[in-house]
Design an enzyme around this catalytic site. Structure first.
Site, PDB file in Angstrom:
ATOM      1  N   GLY A  46       0.880  -1.176   0.000  1.00 26.98           N
ATOM      2  CA  GLY A  46       0.000   0.000   0.000  1.00 26.98           C
ATOM      3  C   GLY A  46       0.906   1.210   0.000  1.00 26.98           C
ATOM      4  O   GLY A  46       1.779   1.348  -0.852  1.00 26.98           O
ATOM      5  N   GLU A  47       0.743   2.039   0.998  1.00 27.76           N
ATOM      6  CA  GLU A  47       1.579   3.234   1.104  1.00 27.76           C
ATOM      7  C   GLU A  47       2.165   3.250   2.517  1.00 27.76           C
ATOM      8  O   GLU A  47       1.418   3.412   3.491  1.00 27.76           O
ATOM      9  CB  GLU A  47       0.698   4.454   0.821  1.00 27.76           C
ATOM     10  N   SER A  48       3.474   3.057   2.598  1.00 29.77           N
ATOM     11  CA  SER A  48       4.069   2.873   3.920  1.00 29.77           C
ATOM     12  C   SER A  48       3.931   4.106   4.818  1.00 29.77           C
ATOM     13  O   SER A  48       3.799   3.968   6.040  1.00 29.77           O
ATOM     14  CB  SER A  48       5.535   2.460   3.802  1.00 29.77           C
ATOM     15  N   CYS A  77       6.008  -5.484   0.142  1.00 33.49           N
ATOM     16  CA  CYS A  77       6.222  -4.116  -0.352  1.00 33.49           C
ATOM     17  C   CYS A  77       6.112  -3.086   0.780  1.00 33.49           C
ATOM     18  O   CYS A  77       6.981  -3.063   1.647  1.00 33.49           O
ATOM     19  CB  CYS A  77       5.277  -3.841  -1.514  1.00 33.49           C
ATOM     20  N   ARG A 104      12.819   3.233  -0.278  1.00 33.87           N
ATOM     21  CA  ARG A 104      11.492   3.341  -0.895  1.00 33.87           C
ATOM     22  C   ARG A 104      11.591   3.712  -2.378  1.00 33.87           C
ATOM     23  O   ARG A 104      12.472   4.449  -2.782  1.00 33.87           O
ATOM     24  CB  ARG A 104      10.652   4.407  -0.184  1.00 33.87           C
ATOM     25  N   ILE A 132       5.665  -2.943  -7.721  1.00 31.20           N
ATOM     26  CA  ILE A 132       4.932  -1.685  -7.881  1.00 31.20           C
ATOM     27  C   ILE A 132       5.535  -0.651  -6.935  1.00 31.20           C
ATOM     28  O   ILE A 132       5.379  -0.744  -5.724  1.00 31.20           O
ATOM     29  CB  ILE A 132       3.431  -1.890  -7.573  1.00 31.20           C
ATOM     30  N   ARG A 133       6.230   0.293  -7.481  1.00 32.19           N
ATOM     31  CA  ARG A 133       6.972   1.274  -6.665  1.00 32.19           C
ATOM     32  C   ARG A 133       7.684   0.530  -5.514  1.00 32.19           C
ATOM     33  O   ARG A 133       7.580   0.886  -4.343  1.00 32.19           O
ATOM     34  CB  ARG A 133       6.040   2.365  -6.129  1.00 32.19           C
ATOM     35  N   HIS A 168       4.659  -8.144  -5.007  1.00 29.32           N
ATOM     36  CA  HIS A 168       3.280  -8.431  -4.566  1.00 29.32           C
ATOM     37  C   HIS A 168       2.887  -9.839  -5.009  1.00 29.32           C
ATOM     38  O   HIS A 168       2.424 -10.016  -6.130  1.00 29.32           O
ATOM     39  CB  HIS A 168       2.309  -7.443  -5.221  1.00 29.32           C
ATOM     40  N   GLU A 170       0.342 -11.437  -4.199  1.00 33.70           N
ATOM     41  CA  GLU A 170      -1.127 -11.550  -4.342  1.00 33.70           C
ATOM     42  C   GLU A 170      -1.590 -11.156  -5.743  1.00 33.70           C
ATOM     43  O   GLU A 170      -2.732 -11.365  -6.104  1.00 33.70           O
ATOM     44  CB  GLU A 170      -1.834 -10.719  -3.246  1.00 33.70           C
TER      45      GLU A 170
HETATM   46  N1  GLN Z   1       6.247   2.813  -2.625  1.00 30.46           N
HETATM   47  C1  GLN Z   1       5.309   2.428  -1.614  1.00 30.46           C
HETATM   48  C2  GLN Z   1       5.785   2.889  -0.257  1.00 30.46           C
HETATM   49  O1  GLN Z   1       6.864   3.338  -0.118  1.00 30.46           O
HETATM   50  C3  GLN Z   1       5.115   0.936  -1.571  1.00 30.46           C
HETATM   51  C4  GLN Z   1       4.336   0.495  -2.774  1.00 30.46           C
HETATM   52  C5  GLN Z   1       3.645  -0.797  -2.619  1.00 30.46           C
HETATM   53  O2  GLN Z   1       3.375  -1.272  -1.517  1.00 30.46           O
HETATM   54  N2  GLN Z   1       3.312  -1.339  -3.744  1.00 30.46           N
HETATM   55  O3  GLN Z   1       5.074   2.773   0.688  1.00 30.46           O
END
Ligand code: GLN
Length: 193
Positions: A46-48, A77, A104, A132-133, A168, A170
């Site tokens: 998600g978004e840390s 992630c 990150r 993903i990122r 990921h 999933e």
């Molecule tokens: N770039 C996101 C972060 O730093 C992580 C991205 C992800 O969980 N797919 O939180």
């Protein structure tokens, strides 16, 4: 055996669906009491930055840390970033569950996300997974089990009952990484009987 999926933000519902498909009882974890009913925890991507704030807001920081002392935790992630000992971004209050440093968005922005066939130590065939990122992980000690790499970079790491991946699983067609974690939880449950 029940696995909890931290459901504060991010890709928790897909993890729960995969556990359903594998016939593993699972619950969405949002509050302290939920930890009484689980034997392992997945912290999704998600978004840390957001996850870090929500963990604090819902008073789950120490709960997760204590849970990890006797149970298995798998972070994917953003979840892995939170489990790290260190992070290059000091906005993130890391849980320090595994001796790695996370960087990150190492591979670039959303548009630079990619899928890749990767080799995992415990699988005969390569699996295709999404980055993903994604973060890069640096191991801070040499006692970690590196279970998968992309080039020189570890992307799946285990240390005792902690597991992290920068990808990921999933979103992959393969459920093998989830199965691996489920086995970690099963073995841990046995050892506590
Ligand atoms: N770039 C996101 C972060 O730093 C992580 C991205 C992800 O969980 N797919 O939180």
């Amino acid at each position: 055996m029940t696995i909890g999926v931290l459901a504060l933000q991010g890709d928790f519902s897909l993890h729960s669906k995969i556990l359903d498909r594998l016939n593993v009882k699972n619950i969405l974890v949002r509050k302290k009491e939920d930890f009484d009913n689980i034997n392992g925890l997945i912290i999704p991507g998600g978004e840390s930055t957001v996850l870090s704030l929500l963990i604090k807001k819902f008073n789950l920081f120490n709960k997760i840390k204590n849970f990890s002392k006797s149970h298995c935790v798998y972070g994917t992630c953003a979840g892995a970033i939170l489990m790290s000992k260190k992070c290059d971004d000091n906005k993130i209050n890391t849980l320090s569950l595994i001796n790695i440093k996370s960087f990150r968005n190492f591979y670039g922005r959303q548009i630079d996300s990619f899928t890749k066939n990767i080799t995992i130590n415990f699988l005969k065939k390569k699996i295709n997974v999404s980055f993903i990122r994604a973060p890069k992980f640096d191991c801070l000690s040499n006692d970690l089990d590196i279970l998968g790499k992309v080039g020189d970079n570890p992307v799946l790491i285990k240390k005792e009952n902690m597991l992290v991946s920068s990808f990921h699983p999933e979103l992959s067609n393969s459920t093998e990484v989830h199965k691996y974690f489920i086995n970690m939880v099963k073995n841990n449950v046995k050892s506590f009987k």
